[in-house]
Each structure stands twice: as C-alpha cells, then as structure tokens.
Design an enzyme around this catalytic site. Sequence first.
Site, short mmCIF file in Angstrom:
data_model
loop_
_atom_site.label_atom_id
_atom_site.label_comp_id
_atom_site.label_asym_id
_atom_site.label_seq_id
_atom_site.Cartn_x
_atom_site.Cartn_y
_atom_site.Cartn_z
CB CYS A 66 -0.89 -0.02 1.24
SG CYS A 66 -1.72 1.54 1.58
CD GLU A 67 -0.32 5.26 -3.95
OE1 GLU A 67 -1.04 6.26 -4.05
OE2 GLU A 67 0.27 4.74 -4.92
CG HIS A 68 -2.51 5.53 1.06
ND1 HIS A 68 -3.74 4.98 0.74
CD2 HIS A 68 -2.26 6.45 0.10
CE1 HIS A 68 -4.21 5.55 -0.35
NE2 HIS A 68 -3.34 6.44 -0.76
CG HIS A 69 -0.85 3.17 6.07
ND1 HIS A 69 -2.05 3.10 5.39
CD2 HIS A 69 -1.02 4.11 7.03
CE1 HIS A 69 -2.91 3.95 5.93
NE2 HIS A 69 -2.32 4.58 6.91
CD GLN A 83 -8.17 -4.38 -4.22
OE1 GLN A 83 -7.90 -4.42 -3.03
NE2 GLN A 83 -9.21 -5.02 -4.73
CG HIS A 135 -6.01 -3.40 1.37
ND1 HIS A 135 -5.32 -2.51 0.58
CD2 HIS A 135 -6.90 -4.03 0.54
CE1 HIS A 135 -5.77 -2.59 -0.67
NE2 HIS A 135 -6.73 -3.50 -0.70
CB CYS A 149 -2.90 -0.35 5.71
SG CYS A 149 -3.97 -0.38 4.26
#
Length: 245
Positions: free
Chosen positions: A133-136, A174, A202, A204
Amino acid sequence: MDALIKSLRPGKPSDLKSSDLKPSEVKSPDVAPEARPAELDPAEFLAAAVRADLPRPSRAEAEHAVHTLLSYIGENPDREGLLDTPRRVVEAFDELYQGYHQCPAEVLDRTFGETAGYDDFVLVRDIEFTSQCEHHMMPFYGKAHIAYTPVERVVGLSKLARLTDIFARRLQTQEHLTAQIAAAIDEVLKPRGVAVLIEAEHTCMSVRGVAKHGAMTFTSRFTGMFRDNPAEQQRFLSLVRGPNR
C-alpha cells in the site's frame, strides 16, 4: 465497481436560487452520458518506472535511512541482532519493489497466431499476488482474475501473471493496480475487450487502524466488449466465481 466519471455540462448563470423555486420546477443538472474510465498516462503502464537519468540515493544512504528508523522507534540499531538489519531491509526492498525496473509492455510483446479462429475470451483466474500500500507501505494481498478477447493473436498465459507481478511490485493502491493491468493489456494486445477483477485483504486495515481481519476489497475494470455488454460482464463474473465457490 468500475469507476466512471460523469462530466457536468456547464450551465448558464442564473440569479435564481433553488430555494426560490417550487419543487416541481427544480431540475437536475444536465449530465452527459456515462464516459469511459479516465485514461492513464501511458508511462504508467508501458515502461519501467525507474529512469536512468534521474538521481537515486546510494545503497549506503538507503541503509543509513533504515538505521535512523530503527532509532526512531526506540531501538538500539547497534545491538547485535540489528547490526545487519539495514542491509537486509534494503535487500528486501530490492525484491519487493523490483517492478519499478521491469517493463510491462515487453512482457506482452510476444504473441501467437495459431488459434484456429478462436474468438471467445480467455480467462486466467486466481493469480495470487502481494503488493504494498502506497499510503502506509504495508502489504495487501489476494487474487487477480484477468480476461481478454483476442483479435487473431493470443499472449502466453503466464504473461498475464507476470504482468500482474510487475505492477504489484510497486507501491500501489488496489484501484490503480486494477486500472494499470487492464490498460496495459488493452494498449499492447488491442483486444476486443478486457476484464480485470481483483480481490484483496489490506493489512493497513486488518493489522493497524480499525484492525478488521478478513475484510476483503473488490475492484474491477472493464473495457471494450466487457464494458459495453453487461451479458459478457456477467459471464466473466460467473466463471470467476464458479459453482464451487
């Protein structure tokens, strides 16, 4: 579901407010017919993401960054068990994010023409993948189901799995992963249609935050005949789900 963008037609300025009108006189704004999914920049799905002309930190600098993060969480990065951790983490990054150095278009480049006039779609389901995941920067993992309707020539089945891995081994959402896979097949193979369905969990969401283990996220993208023909979409989904699922 496949995200569609609806464009609003610009209306003429008016001095009237909706509160000044009777309910029967209030009209919904004109909405254009459903548009195709927003186009991706071809650079996102046709070439390797790493450019040789752009500067990158050295391996030593990357290992030093890991050393700093270990100190940040309260660890002693100089204790015996962590002495080699910065090196190991950077080596793991080289493996987890190798998709940045691979070209999606090259994977789909070789096709075969001996199909005896086959004109139905080809489906490869249950392609397992793991992405980040590019956020976390936490893993999400699951299965991709990919179908396309060829025009005269087909691509090797393993290439669809390799294509999935190339995009999955980059920082992702995703939704973006789903769109990239469909766009690459659509652009390189020029089929009559492409269908992509991804289901994933996910971490996250399951390990941190709301901590809801087992919650699954589904995304899909349809182009060509799959987008325009609901019956083909349904047939694709029926085959993906199967009677034993």
